[in-house]
Scaffold this motif. Sequence first.
Motif, PDB file in Angstrom:
ATOM      1  N   LYS A   8       0.814  -1.209   0.000  1.00 15.22           N
ATOM      2  CA  LYS A   8       0.000   0.000   0.000  1.00 15.22           C
ATOM      3  C   LYS A   8       0.850   1.263   0.000  1.00 15.22           C
ATOM      4  O   LYS A   8       0.366   2.347  -0.328  1.00 15.22           O
ATOM      5  CB  LYS A   8      -0.925   0.034   1.231  1.00 15.22           C
ATOM      6  N   VAL A   9       2.116   1.113   0.420  1.00 14.79           N
ATOM      7  CA  VAL A   9       2.961   2.301   0.586  1.00 14.79           C
ATOM      8  C   VAL A   9       4.323   2.051  -0.063  1.00 14.79           C
ATOM      9  O   VAL A   9       4.885   0.966   0.053  1.00 14.79           O
ATOM     10  CB  VAL A   9       3.135   2.639   2.089  1.00 14.79           C
ATOM     11  N   VAL A 102       0.182   7.389   5.326  1.00 13.86           N
ATOM     12  CA  VAL A 102      -0.029   7.319   3.872  1.00 13.86           C
ATOM     13  C   VAL A 102      -1.084   6.265   3.534  1.00 13.86           C
ATOM     14  O   VAL A 102      -1.989   6.491   2.725  1.00 13.86           O
ATOM     15  CB  VAL A 102       1.309   7.036   3.147  1.00 13.86           C
ATOM     16  N   ALA A 103      -0.960   5.103   4.193  1.00 10.56           N
ATOM     17  CA  ALA A 103      -1.903   4.017   3.900  1.00 10.56           C
ATOM     18  C   ALA A 103      -3.334   4.410   4.224  1.00 10.56           C
ATOM     19  O   ALA A 103      -4.275   3.994   3.553  1.00 10.56           O
ATOM     20  CB  ALA A 103      -1.504   2.770   4.693  1.00 10.56           C
ATOM     21  N   GLY A 105      -4.556   7.309   3.949  1.00 11.94           N
ATOM     22  CA  GLY A 105      -5.008   8.406   3.101  1.00 11.94           C
ATOM     23  C   GLY A 105      -4.954   9.752   3.784  1.00 11.94           C
ATOM     24  O   GLY A 105      -5.277  10.780   3.185  1.00 11.94           O
ATOM     25  N   ASP A 108      -0.433  12.259   1.776  1.00 11.47           N
ATOM     26  CA  ASP A 108       0.072  11.745   0.499  1.00 11.47           C
ATOM     27  C   ASP A 108       1.554  11.403   0.615  1.00 11.47           C
ATOM     28  O   ASP A 108       2.025  10.402   0.091  1.00 11.47           O
ATOM     29  CB  ASP A 108      -0.122  12.796  -0.602  1.00 11.47           C
ATOM     30  N   THR A 226       5.273   7.401   0.280  1.00 13.47           N
ATOM     31  CA  THR A 226       4.074   7.881  -0.406  1.00 13.47           C
ATOM     32  C   THR A 226       3.315   6.668  -0.940  1.00 13.47           C
ATOM     33  O   THR A 226       3.675   5.522  -0.646  1.00 13.47           O
ATOM     34  CB  THR A 226       4.457   8.870  -1.529  1.00 13.47           C
ATOM     35  N   THR A 227       2.296   6.892  -1.738  1.00 13.86           N
ATOM     36  CA  THR A 227       1.587   5.754  -2.327  1.00 13.86           C
ATOM     37  C   THR A 227       2.338   5.305  -3.585  1.00 13.86           C
ATOM     38  O   THR A 227       3.046   6.105  -4.217  1.00 13.86           O
ATOM     39  CB  THR A 227       0.163   6.145  -2.749  1.00 13.86           C
TER      40      THR A 227
END
Lengths: 401, 484
Positions: A8-9, A102-103, A105, A108, A226-227
């Motif tokens: 996810k990250v 980050v995960a 949301g 960012d 980040t993503t």
Amino acid sequence: MPKGIRDKVAILGMGCSKFGERWDMDASDLMVEAYAEALADAGIETKQIDAAWLATAIEEQHVGKSAVPLAVALRLPFIPVTRVENYCASGTEAFRGAVYAVASGAADIALALGVEKLKDTGYGGLPQRGRGTLNNMTWPNLSAPGSFAQLAAAYRAKHGSAPQDLKQAMAHISVKSHDNGARNPKAHLRNRITIDTVLNAPMVAEPLGLYDCCGVSDGAACAIVTTPDIARGLGKRDVIAVKALQLAVSNGVEAQHNSWDGSYLATTRIAAKRAYHEAGIEKPREEINLIEVHDCFSVTELVTMEDLHISPEGTAIRDVLDGFYDSDGTVPCQIDGGLKCFGHPIGASGLRMIYEMYLQMQGRAGERQRKDLPRIGLTHNVGGFPHQNVCSISIIGSHGS
Amino acid sequence: MTIGILSSGAYIPRLRLARRAIAEIHSWLNPALKGQGKGERAMCNWDEDPVTMAVEAARDALTGRDRSSTTALHFASTTFPFLDRLNAGIVAAALDLPDEASSLDIAATQRAATSALAAALASAGETLIVAAEQRRAKAASPIEMAAGDGAAAIVVGDGEPIARLLARATQTADFVDHYRTAESTYDYQWEERWIRDAGYLRIVPPVIGRCLDRAGLKAADVNTFCMPAVLPKVANAVAKAAGIPDAAVRDNLHAECGETGAAHPLVMLVAALETAKPGDRILVVGFGQGADALLFEVTEAIARQPERLGVKGHLARRREETNYAKFLAFNDTMEIERGMRAEVDKLTPLSAMWRNRETVTSFIGGRCKVCGTLQFPKSRFCVNPNCNALDSQEPHSFADKIGRINSYTADRLTYSPSPPACYGMIQFEDGGRWMMDFTDIDADQLAVGQAMRMMFRIKDIDTRRGFRRYFWKAAPATPEAGRA
């Protein structure tokens, strides 16, 4: 069972200061040294960071309390900044905070930075300090080597290992880490040593001699996360992603209940299982290519090989002596020199380990680069004492692998 | 209803300093010391003091006894660590005596212990008398050689005594053979010949005479004479002056222990009881600004006392120390460099100490009423992972348990007044464990499985504020393991 953090990250950039006795540097200088590298690596500007986490463990020796020292040093523009402390797992805790942000949301782009400035105490070794009001009244005045040395006594008793065999394997571990550190320009200790150097060194805490102990260093390390989508949008190819982040904390069972025999780290065994599940790893000995573990002392590294379920219980001495964990072995351990030689600025250590994984996976580790680029790597911290500690594990790998 | 001694016990520290080690260092200054450099004197480990020795002597005397019947504790010493804090209160808490028992410090004279004993024998109830002494002495002084550290304890009251009181007598005389004031660290002493001739020989025999008259006995009826005196041959001279047979004079333990100051009359009495036969008449004297004399007759019950270490067992629990510098360091006689690690603040928050007194001073943990798990310290949630019941624990004492070493180290890095710091995980067979300091152990004795007993010791000394705090430590359980 929660789904976890897998893929996810992404890691956008990383930096690490030189570790060592940085007599000419304050903690803020070390923070900036690591951050400048990470910022350039990430290819972003400070104002793009939404939130930050600072890790320090012995803040009373340098920056003091709160996250303010990080915000000031980096001139972070009034964003949320949090300071975390969880013994020697503090660096990984900062990383966990940033990754989770980050995960979720909520951010960012997030920053995790760990720093420790330990060489202002006036003496060698970790600072002597209190353990809390009530603990001071009942705990021995235990040092880090004195608490971890006890793993050796209990391990020998459980497995019937001859003291000289265990000591030989412990010496192999230290010699290996010095070899690795010699190839690392940022490492604190870059000298090669021999088995005899280790065996003949002065005793620190029976059976740990001077060369069974890691360095006490100044240093900083940081990660910008980040993503995966944003990372690609910023031009990153071959994205390195977080596969698992786990933490296990003693609840007093080892310290107070006779179900623990003292020969292993109960937290590591639990955290490792959860991390493998989160990362989808079934056979760690075959699926993991590189490990950085908390080798505060040679014996800690030895028992950790079993606690991570890579060496079956009771066989770590053999695997170590067989060179399984050497830099040219099957699963190199501490290819950057580890805590032993890269150094151990506590708050920075977990991030330093992830930094090495990140470099190795991109083929950027210079003289110490592993020929076959590692795809899955594991980092491990344990803070506190074998009988009462905090263990963190991260698993890093190519996104989607 | 017979008033007398119900039980007895003692404590002599394990370390014995060879007197030749003192004599060799100082004979350049005082050649006379060389002739005294024979035998050994008991010396406290760095973590022992009169309070810790008193606790151990009391535990010895309380072997096999129900502590809840104790109604009073008298603690005698001239070297109490605290001038204004009830030292007996620390001992009572460590022993977990009933809160409603009275406690009293008796100080300021070498006969404090015999006066405490006499007072207890005159009062109702069951009194624990404990005496302990750790005399400070200037380097190269005669008292440094002659003194020894130690403690003794006696339980008196109604019941079936091992020795019943026949008579007692006392005299007060402001005879100042030596003194120490609130301002002075060390004793100041007058000429020995004067102390002998004008002190012991003039003051003691009449008191003995009155005591014997009250008992309706003659001096020749005394077959054990406990007459503590540092000066050689004084006990024999007093016996002669009083008409007591010379064969009755008890050895004063100079060779193997040294003179334990205010505790010495009781140390000698306890030693005498250990070899006594029914019918023996023991006369014990305390001398200091006058004299006390107490005459006891040993009863048949002496044979039924449960086993304990006593003076004999503690003397056998011995480790020779030939390093005089250690003695100086432990007694703070010499200013030594302890390193920056020793500078850590040892402040004791007194409010927290009081709140946790059962854990810290009495070594009381918990027993879960739901699952039966023993645990230390006592806590709100049970530690057993299969239980974790809330508020399920009742107090459970760990002080008299034997534990075993589960893991250990000898740490040369951390600060300790006597490195290496030995510590490790102690596991109790019926449940419970704790990471503990070890004491009275040599690094080469450390082994997984070694049986350890719990001892009340100094945990930390706060040099900045003059405070010391105590806790329990693990020491080898058997005299053999302690290098008897």
